[in-house]
Design a protein around this motif. Structure first.
Motif, short mmCIF file in Angstrom:
data_model
loop_
_atom_site.label_atom_id
_atom_site.label_comp_id
_atom_site.label_asym_id
_atom_site.label_seq_id
_atom_site.Cartn_x
_atom_site.Cartn_y
_atom_site.Cartn_z
N ASP A 160 -15.19 -6.65 33.43
CA ASP A 160 -14.94 -6.76 34.87
C ASP A 160 -13.92 -5.71 35.31
OD1 ASP A 160 -16.72 -8.80 34.89
OD2 ASP A 160 -15.34 -10.34 35.61
N ASN A 161 -14.12 -5.21 36.51
CA ASN A 161 -13.25 -4.13 37.00
C ASN A 161 -12.69 -4.41 38.40
OD1 ASN A 161 -13.44 -1.98 34.85
ND2 ASN A 161 -15.61 -2.19 35.30
N ASP A 162 -12.57 -5.67 38.74
CA ASP A 162 -11.98 -6.01 40.03
C ASP A 162 -10.51 -6.38 39.85
OD1 ASP A 162 -11.80 -9.15 39.79
OD2 ASP A 162 -13.80 -8.58 39.09
N SER A 163 -9.79 -6.45 40.93
CA SER A 163 -8.34 -6.67 40.88
C SER A 163 -7.95 -8.06 40.38
CB SER A 163 -7.72 -6.44 42.26
OG SER A 163 -8.30 -7.33 43.21
N SER A 164 -8.92 -8.95 40.29
CA SER A 164 -8.62 -10.32 39.86
C SER A 164 -9.04 -10.58 38.41
CB SER A 164 -9.32 -11.33 40.78
OG SER A 164 -10.73 -11.20 40.69
N PHE A 165 -9.40 -9.52 37.67
CA PHE A 165 -9.97 -9.77 36.34
C PHE A 165 -8.98 -10.41 35.37
CE2 PHE A 165 -7.91 -5.91 34.92
CZ PHE A 165 -7.93 -5.92 33.53
N LEU A 166 -7.68 -10.08 35.48
CA LEU A 166 -6.70 -10.71 34.61
C LEU A 166 -6.53 -12.19 34.93
CD1 LEU A 166 -3.86 -8.01 34.41
CD2 LEU A 166 -5.63 -8.51 32.72
N THR A 167 -6.51 -12.51 36.22
CA THR A 167 -6.38 -13.90 36.66
C THR A 167 -7.60 -14.72 36.24
OG1 THR A 167 -5.06 -13.21 38.57
CG2 THR A 167 -6.04 -15.40 38.65
N SER A 168 -8.78 -14.14 36.42
CA SER A 168 -10.01 -14.84 36.05
C SER A 168 -10.06 -15.12 34.55
CB SER A 168 -11.24 -14.01 36.46
OG SER A 168 -11.27 -13.81 37.85
N ASN A 195 -4.42 -0.47 30.15
CA ASN A 195 -4.71 0.76 30.88
C ASN A 195 -5.63 0.49 32.08
OD1 ASN A 195 -3.16 2.28 29.12
ND2 ASN A 195 -4.89 2.82 27.80
N LYS A 196 -6.58 -0.44 31.90
CA LYS A 196 -7.46 -0.78 33.02
C LYS A 196 -6.67 -1.46 34.13
CE LYS A 196 -10.79 -3.87 32.37
NZ LYS A 196 -12.12 -4.47 32.10
N ALA A 197 -5.72 -2.31 33.75
CA ALA A 197 -4.88 -2.98 34.74
C ALA A 197 -4.04 -1.98 35.52
CB ALA A 197 -3.99 -4.02 34.06
N ILE A 198 -3.60 -0.92 34.84
CA ILE A 198 -2.84 0.15 35.51
C ILE A 198 -3.73 0.87 36.52
CG2 ILE A 198 -1.76 2.41 35.17
CD1 ILE A 198 -0.66 1.36 32.52
N GLU A 199 -4.94 1.21 36.10
CA GLU A 199 -5.87 1.92 36.99
C GLU A 199 -6.20 1.10 38.23
OE1 GLU A 199 -9.29 2.89 34.70
OE2 GLU A 199 -8.21 4.22 33.32
N LEU A 200 -6.20 -0.21 38.08
CA LEU A 200 -6.50 -1.10 39.22
C LEU A 200 -5.25 -1.50 40.00
CD1 LEU A 200 -9.12 -3.40 37.44
CD2 LEU A 200 -9.60 -1.70 39.21
#
Length: 279
Positions: free
Chosen positions: A159-167, A245-250
């Motif tokens: 997943d590449n949306d801003s909520s992926f860590l929360t989900s 790194n993905k969280a940084i990009e988002l």
């Protein structure tokens, strides 16, 4: 339905078919012994071919799982998908469960060897999320811990949306209901790494302490410092570095310090683990 009941049902169905063909044979005037034997041979041949094809399909499914058990996740994924798409019979409920459960498990286990591999695999994940049958299956599975763990790993990877860590965190929280108490330590470790990605060092420390209390043989608090080089050279670090790194990009995490996840982990072990040992 037990295997014996299924066999009995199949035999009754087969016998009904024989009776129908007997009637047809008599109606057509071929009711001789040789004529009936010829019909029986045709039926036996077709039944044997059908059974053989089903056995071959099941063998292919098992091959996919064997590949995954040996860490060949990408090959396992291709084998599982190909077999499902070319299956020769209507899948039962149990086979559907077998397919979806293992598909999510394998997808969530893909190693981050390269970003291109993740991008290629993500198309299968996105396709799966649009599958209405899978949506129905996911609702039926509910709070199954193993399924939700694999699903959380898929969210983190693809997943590449801003909520992926929360989900992903919501799915991982479900795993803490695991009845096999000792296995909760595995899930706590992953939640602790997720805390580190988000800069929540105190939360990460508490979760690792709980993992230690549950399973000190595997998650002993002292071992993080003792075997730090082992972790720094592991696939686990590569995985969490990719997530970070993905969280940084988002723009999800604070990157003012411009540290890598490896540096964050080392600093955490040096400061927090040492502080714990001195208490």
């Amino acid at each position: 339905m037990t295997a014996e009941e299924k066999l009995e049902k199949a035999e009754k169905k087969f016998n009904r078919l024989i009776n129908v063909l007997w009637g047809i044979a008599i109606f057509l005037g071929i009711g001789s012994i040789s004529g009936i034997l010829a019909i029986n041979e045709i039926i036996d041949s077709r039944v044997n071919k059908s059974v053989t094809k089903q056995i071959n399909d099941f063998d292919k499914f098992q091959t996919a799982i064997n590949l995954a058990d040996h860490g060949e996740y990408f090959d396992a994924l291709n084998q599982l998908k190909t077999t499902w798409n070319t299956i020769s019979f209507k899948p039962t409920i149990s086979l559907t469960d077998y397919y979806y459960r293992n598909l999510v498990w394998i997808l969530g286990s893909i190693e981050v060897e390269s970003e291109n591999r993740i991008l290629n695999t993500s198309s299968i994940w996105n396709e799966l999320k649009e599958d209405k049958k899978f949506t129905t299956y996911k609702s039926a599975v509910g709070d199954d811990e193993n399924f939700n763990y694999s699903y959380a790993m898929c969210i983190l990877l693809y997943d590449n949306d801003s909520s992926f860590l929360t989900s992903a965190r919501k799915k991982l929280q479900i795993t803490l209901r695991e009845e096999r108490y000792i296995q909760r330590a595995d899930y706590l470790f992953n939640l602790a790494m997720l805390d580190l990605v988000e800069g929540k060092t105190n939360d990460a420390k508490l979760k690792l302490q709980n993992a230690h209390n549950i399973n000190p043989d595997i998650y002993h608090f002292d071992d993080y410092k003792k075997y730090i080089n082992s972790f720094l050279n592991s696939q686990e670090l590569v995985f969490w570095e990719y997530i970070y790194n993905k969280a940084i990009e988002l723009n999800i995490v604070d990157v003012e310090n411009k540290k890598t996840f490896k540096e964050i982990y080392v600093e955490f072990v040096e400061n927090e683990i040492k502080a714990h040992n001195n208490v």
